[in-house]
Design a protein around this motif. Structure first.
Motif, PDB file in Angstrom:
ATOM      1  N   UNK A   1       0.822  -1.210   0.000  1.00 49.33           N
ATOM      2  CA  UNK A   1       0.000   0.000   0.000  1.00 49.33           C
ATOM      3  C   UNK A   1       0.855   1.259   0.000  1.00 49.33           C
ATOM      4  N   UNK A   2       1.941   1.230   0.777  1.00 47.22           N
ATOM      5  CA  UNK A   2       2.835   2.383   0.827  1.00 47.22           C
ATOM      6  C   UNK A   2       3.495   2.614  -0.532  1.00 47.22           C
ATOM      7  N   UNK A   3       3.956   1.546  -1.159  1.00 46.52           N
ATOM      8  CA  UNK A   3       4.578   1.673  -2.484  1.00 46.52           C
ATOM      9  C   UNK A   3       3.598   2.150  -3.536  1.00 46.52           C
ATOM     10  N   UNK A   4       2.366   1.634  -3.477  1.00 47.75           N
ATOM     11  CA  UNK A   4       1.340   2.083  -4.427  1.00 47.75           C
ATOM     12  C   UNK A   4       1.044   3.573  -4.248  1.00 47.75           C
ATOM     13  N   UNK A   5       0.991   3.999  -2.965  1.00 44.69           N
ATOM     14  CA  UNK A   5       0.724   5.417  -2.701  1.00 44.69           C
ATOM     15  C   UNK A   5       1.839   6.313  -3.220  1.00 44.69           C
ATOM     16  N   UNK A   6       3.098   5.911  -2.999  1.00 41.66           N
ATOM     17  CA  UNK A   6       4.232   6.700  -3.477  1.00 41.66           C
ATOM     18  C   UNK A   6       4.275   6.734  -5.005  1.00 41.66           C
ATOM     19  N   UNK A   7       3.992   5.621  -5.627  1.00 41.89           N
ATOM     20  CA  UNK A   7       4.001   5.562  -7.092  1.00 41.89           C
ATOM     21  C   UNK A   7       2.879   6.421  -7.668  1.00 41.89           C
ATOM     22  N   UNK A   8       1.703   6.360  -7.053  1.00 45.78           N
ATOM     23  CA  UNK A   8       0.573   7.164  -7.540  1.00 45.78           C
ATOM     24  C   UNK A   8       0.857   8.655  -7.374  1.00 45.78           C
ATOM     25  N   UNK A   9       1.516   9.027  -6.271  1.00 48.85           N
ATOM     26  CA  UNK A   9       1.852  10.442  -6.050  1.00 48.85           C
ATOM     27  C   UNK A   9       2.833  10.940  -7.102  1.00 48.85           C
ATOM     28  N   UNK A  10       3.684  10.030  -7.597  1.00 45.09           N
ATOM     29  CA  UNK A  10       4.657  10.412  -8.615  1.00 45.09           C
ATOM     30  C   UNK A  10       4.081  10.258 -10.022  1.00 45.09           C
TER      31      UNK A  10
ATOM     32  N   UNK B   1       3.112   1.131  -9.532  1.00 44.66           N
ATOM     33  CA  UNK B   1       4.114   0.310  -8.860  1.00 44.66           C
ATOM     34  C   UNK B   1       4.491  -0.890  -9.717  1.00 44.66           C
ATOM     35  N   UNK B   2       5.772  -1.245  -9.691  1.00 45.13           N
ATOM     36  CA  UNK B   2       6.254  -2.385 -10.474  1.00 45.13           C
ATOM     37  C   UNK B   2       5.918  -3.675  -9.738  1.00 45.13           C
TER      38      UNK B   2
END
Length: 134
Positions: A47-56, A60-61
């Protein structure tokens, strides 16, 4: 003094398993509790990685091809060794010996010379089929 030895009874391992299943923080067993905690950790990281990827503005890979483009995977581990199949040995005399009919030559030279004309030809041994082996 008499000693009495206790014979192991069926169900001892089952009882230990039941005790292990009742153990842990919440009585659900160590295995289940550890599995749940691991899954929670992975879910939080995902969830944290998805959130960071969406913000950028990216996604997410998830696959090896996405995470490491051009990476080559190692071949699958084979737990058996290659089988070598040898043809069965022909029945008969001991292998490695020479043919008794041709003496190991694989055949003989036949001389049919007559009238001053020399004629010779090779005739393959019928016993060893020209191999010279017994």
């Amino acid at each position: 003094m008499t000693r009495t030895t206790l014979a192991p009874g069926a169900g001892v391992a089952e009882e230990i398993g039941r005790q292990d299943d009742r153990a842990g923080d919440d009585g659900r067993g160590y295995e289940r509790d550890e599995t749940d905690r691991f899954r929670q950790l992975v879910r939080q990281l995902t969830d944290q990685g998805d959130g960071l990827a969406a913000a950028a503005g990216r996604q997410a890979r998830r696959t090896l091809a996405q995470m490491a483009p051009g990476a080559l995977r190692q071949p699958v581990l084979l737990l058996t060794r290659p089988l070598t199949v040898t043809p069965p040995l022909p029945a008969g005399p001991v292998a490695g010996g020479s043919c008794g009919d041709c003496g190991g030559a694989g055949g003989t030279t036949i001389d049919t010379s007559s009238g001053g004309v020399s004629r010779q030809h090779w005739q393959t041994c019928a016993t060893c089929n020209g191999t010279g082996a017994a």
